[in-house]
Design an enzyme around this catalytic site. Structure first.
Site, PDB file in Angstrom:
ATOM      1  CE  LYS A  13      -2.149  -1.264   3.827  1.00 49.93           C
ATOM      2  NZ  LYS A  13      -1.534  -2.601   4.052  1.00 49.93           N
ATOM      3  NE  ARG A  86      -5.200  -0.645   9.256  1.00 41.68           N
ATOM      4  CZ  ARG A  86      -3.948  -0.971   8.999  1.00 41.68           C
ATOM      5  NH1 ARG A  86      -3.492  -2.151   9.279  1.00 41.68           N
ATOM      6  NH2 ARG A  86      -3.131  -0.102   8.467  1.00 41.68           N
ATOM      7  NE  ARG A 125       7.642  -2.524   6.343  1.00 33.99           N
ATOM      8  CZ  ARG A 125       6.322  -2.471   6.483  1.00 33.99           C
ATOM      9  NH1 ARG A 125       5.589  -1.860   5.563  1.00 33.99           N
ATOM     10  NH2 ARG A 125       5.729  -3.029   7.511  1.00 33.99           N
ATOM     11  NE  ARG A 158       5.825  -0.462   9.961  1.00 32.12           N
ATOM     12  CZ  ARG A 158       4.746  -0.461   9.200  1.00 32.12           C
ATOM     13  NH1 ARG A 158       4.729   0.231   8.071  1.00 32.12           N
ATOM     14  NH2 ARG A 158       3.673  -1.140   9.551  1.00 32.12           N
ATOM     15  NE  ARG A 169       1.681  -5.281  10.889  1.00 36.61           N
ATOM     16  CZ  ARG A 169       2.746  -4.997  10.126  1.00 36.61           C
ATOM     17  NH1 ARG A 169       3.943  -5.457  10.465  1.00 36.61           N
ATOM     18  NH2 ARG A 169       2.614  -4.260   9.057  1.00 36.61           N
TER      19      ARG A 169
HETATM   20  P1  AP5 Z   1       4.805  -1.585   1.872  1.00 35.42           P
HETATM   21  O1  AP5 Z   1       4.528  -0.745   0.678  1.00 35.42           O
HETATM   22  O2  AP5 Z   1       5.504  -0.971   3.038  1.00 35.42           O
HETATM   23  O3  AP5 Z   1       3.469  -2.347   2.322  1.00 35.42           O
HETATM   24  P2  AP5 Z   1       2.201  -1.827   3.144  1.00 35.42           P
HETATM   25  O4  AP5 Z   1       1.004  -2.486   2.563  1.00 35.42           O
HETATM   26  O5  AP5 Z   1       2.216  -0.342   3.245  1.00 35.42           O
HETATM   27  O6  AP5 Z   1       2.550  -2.512   4.529  1.00 35.42           O
HETATM   28  P3  AP5 Z   1       2.332  -1.978   6.008  1.00 35.42           P
HETATM   29  O7  AP5 Z   1       3.083  -2.941   6.899  1.00 35.42           O
HETATM   30  O8  AP5 Z   1       2.641  -0.523   6.125  1.00 35.42           O
HETATM   31  O9  AP5 Z   1       0.796  -2.197   6.179  1.00 35.42           O
HETATM   32  P4  AP5 Z   1       0.004  -2.274   7.476  1.00 35.42           P
HETATM   33  O10 AP5 Z   1      -1.357  -2.075   6.975  1.00 35.42           O
HETATM   34  O11 AP5 Z   1       0.179  -3.479   8.295  1.00 35.42           O
HETATM   35  O12 AP5 Z   1       0.691  -1.151   8.395  1.00 35.42           O
HETATM   36  P5  AP5 Z   1       0.305   0.332   8.723  1.00 35.42           P
HETATM   37  O13 AP5 Z   1       1.538   1.111   8.797  1.00 35.42           O
HETATM   38  O14 AP5 Z   1      -0.793   0.798   7.859  1.00 35.42           O
HETATM   39  O15 AP5 Z   1       5.652  -2.858   1.370  1.00 35.42           O
HETATM   40  C1  AP5 Z   1       6.133  -3.821   2.284  1.00 35.42           C
HETATM   41  C2  AP5 Z   1       7.510  -4.324   1.814  1.00 35.42           C
HETATM   42  O16 AP5 Z   1       7.341  -5.030   0.587  1.00 35.42           O
HETATM   43  C3  AP5 Z   1       8.524  -3.194   1.522  1.00 35.42           C
HETATM   44  O17 AP5 Z   1       9.802  -3.622   1.891  1.00 35.42           O
HETATM   45  C4  AP5 Z   1       8.419  -2.993   0.000  1.00 35.42           C
HETATM   46  O18 AP5 Z   1       9.649  -2.526  -0.554  1.00 35.42           O
HETATM   47  C5  AP5 Z   1       8.086  -4.402  -0.465  1.00 35.42           C
HETATM   48  N1  AP5 Z   1       7.246  -4.433  -1.664  1.00 35.42           N
HETATM   49  C6  AP5 Z   1       6.167  -3.649  -1.930  1.00 35.42           C
HETATM   50  N2  AP5 Z   1       5.617  -3.999  -3.111  1.00 35.42           N
HETATM   51  C7  AP5 Z   1       6.370  -5.036  -3.581  1.00 35.42           C
HETATM   52  C8  AP5 Z   1       6.291  -5.854  -4.759  1.00 35.42           C
HETATM   53  N3  AP5 Z   1       5.330  -5.681  -5.682  1.00 35.42           N
HETATM   54  N4  AP5 Z   1       7.213  -6.839  -4.902  1.00 35.42           N
HETATM   55  C9  AP5 Z   1       8.185  -7.062  -3.968  1.00 35.42           C
HETATM   56  N5  AP5 Z   1       8.306  -6.312  -2.829  1.00 35.42           N
HETATM   57  C10 AP5 Z   1       7.396  -5.325  -2.643  1.00 35.42           C
HETATM   58  O19 AP5 Z   1      -0.301   0.177  10.192  1.00 35.42           O
HETATM   59  C11 AP5 Z   1       0.541  -0.191  11.270  1.00 35.42           C
HETATM   60  C12 AP5 Z   1      -0.277  -0.337  12.531  1.00 35.42           C
HETATM   61  O20 AP5 Z   1      -0.922   0.918  12.845  1.00 35.42           O
HETATM   62  C13 AP5 Z   1      -1.392  -1.349  12.521  1.00 35.42           C
HETATM   63  O21 AP5 Z   1      -0.921  -2.663  12.769  1.00 35.42           O
HETATM   64  C14 AP5 Z   1      -2.278  -0.822  13.642  1.00 35.42           C
HETATM   65  O22 AP5 Z   1      -1.720  -1.117  14.903  1.00 35.42           O
HETATM   66  C15 AP5 Z   1      -2.204   0.684  13.426  1.00 35.42           C
HETATM   67  N6  AP5 Z   1      -3.229   1.170  12.493  1.00 35.42           N
HETATM   68  C16 AP5 Z   1      -3.024   1.708  11.254  1.00 35.42           C
HETATM   69  N7  AP5 Z   1      -4.198   2.009  10.675  1.00 35.42           N
HETATM   70  C17 AP5 Z   1      -5.164   1.647  11.560  1.00 35.42           C
HETATM   71  C18 AP5 Z   1      -6.581   1.693  11.516  1.00 35.42           C
HETATM   72  N8  AP5 Z   1      -7.254   2.181  10.445  1.00 35.42           N
HETATM   73  N9  AP5 Z   1      -7.262   1.241  12.588  1.00 35.42           N
HETATM   74  C19 AP5 Z   1      -6.617   0.757  13.685  1.00 35.42           C
HETATM   75  N10 AP5 Z   1      -5.272   0.674  13.791  1.00 35.42           N
HETATM   76  C20 AP5 Z   1      -4.546   1.113  12.730  1.00 35.42           C
HETATM   77 MG    MG Z   2       2.370   1.041   4.840  1.00 34.65          MG
END
Ligand code: AP5
Ligand code: MG
Length: 214
Positions: A13, A86, A125, A158, A169
């Site tokens: 994402k 989410r 990552r 992270r 997660r």
């Molecule tokens: P990346 O682009 O970083 O993936 P992402 O989908 O953004 O992953 P996140 O871990 O950020 O998602 P998440 O939803 O768990 O975490 P968030 O920060 O939103 O890519 C990942 C890796 O893969 C990278 O190394 C990249 O280079 C690689 N990659 C990407 N595309 C690729 C491809 N096509 N091929 C190969 N490699 C690739 O949330 C974190 C925490 O915050 C949650 O766990 C929760 O505690 C809290 N939180 C956030 N939002 C909410 C909400 N709405 N409600 C409640 N709690 C929330």
């Molecule tokens: Mg992200």
């Protein structure tokens, strides 16, 4: 216009959001980045947020909603929501909030990636805490080890990318986030994209969706 990027942790994402914002006038609103910034600022809620994020659990709806409302405050802008909504409750809250400003969710891009690929991706990552560029030691390594190609800051892992936290997660995602897909599908705004291919190929699909007449 409001576009939502959905999909499991590590599906790409954040990576896709960066591509979109380089070519299109969207404001990137990542609730994960907002929560991490809140933790760094040691605000009132930061201790509870930190313990939840490090356990791979979701932050309570009211806390996330307070953060998101401030970020979606200008109805004349286009927003790219990453990581929100989410839960089904968050989806309903977002619709009601946008409705007040005459906005709606125009498209939901659901990036599908199998769990075993996610585990490999998140084990590699590396993120830049300064300019937010995302790298991967397996698939997209920086030119110089642990150093951001873009701004030369030191890259970080992270804390919630530890394997046990990723498993928590993923489990939360399947239980609480997957039900939202049917909600958006019933509104005819859901677009499925396979994320298990190069990030450039994924972006080509995302771009086709952005260019549709919503
Ligand atoms: P990346 O682009 O970083 O993936 P992402 O989908 O953004 O992953 P996140 O871990 O950020 O998602 P998440 O939803 O768990 O975490 P968030 O920060 O939103 O890519 C990942 C890796 O893969 C990278 O190394 C990249 O280079 C690689 N990659 C990407 N595309 C690729 C491809 N096509 N091929 C190969 N490699 C690739 O949330 C974190 C925490 O915050 C949650 O766990 C929760 O505690 C809290 N939180 C956030 N939002 C909410 C909400 N709405 N409600 C409640 N709690 C929330
Ligand atoms: Mg992200």
């Amino acid at each position: 216009m409001v576009i939502v990027l959905m999909g499991p942790p590590g599906c790409g994402k954040g990576t896709q959001a960066r591509f979109v914002c380089q070519g299109y006038p969207f404001v990137h609103v990542s609730t994960g980045d907002l929560v991490r910034a809140e933790i760094a600022s040691s605000s009132h809620d930061s201790i509870q947020m930190k313990s939840l994020i490090n356990a791979g659990k979701l932050i309570p709806n009211e806390m996330v909603f307070n953060l998101i409302m401030k970020s979606l405050s200008d109805p004349s802008r286009s927003y790219l929501c990453d990581g929100f909504p989410r839960t089904l409750d968050q989806a309903v809250m977002l619709d009601a909030f946008l409705n007040e400003s005459g906005l709606k969710v125009d498209a939901v891009v659901n990036i599908n990636v199998p769990d075993e690929v996610i585990l490999k991706r998140l084990s590699g990552r590396l993120s830049c805490g300064v300019c937010k560029t995302i790298f991967n030691s397996h698939f997209n390594p920086p030119v110089q080890k642990d150093t951001c190609d873009n701004c030369s800051a030191r890259l970080e892992r992270r804390s919630d990318d530890a394997p046990a936290v990723v498993t928590a997660r993923l489990s939360d995602y399947h239980m609480k986030s997957v039900p939202i897909l049917d909600y958006f599908r019933s509104k005819n705004v859901l677009f499925d994209v396979s994320g298990d291919r190069s990030s450039g190929d994924v972006f080509a699909e995302v771009e086709k969706i952005l260019k549709k007449d919503h």
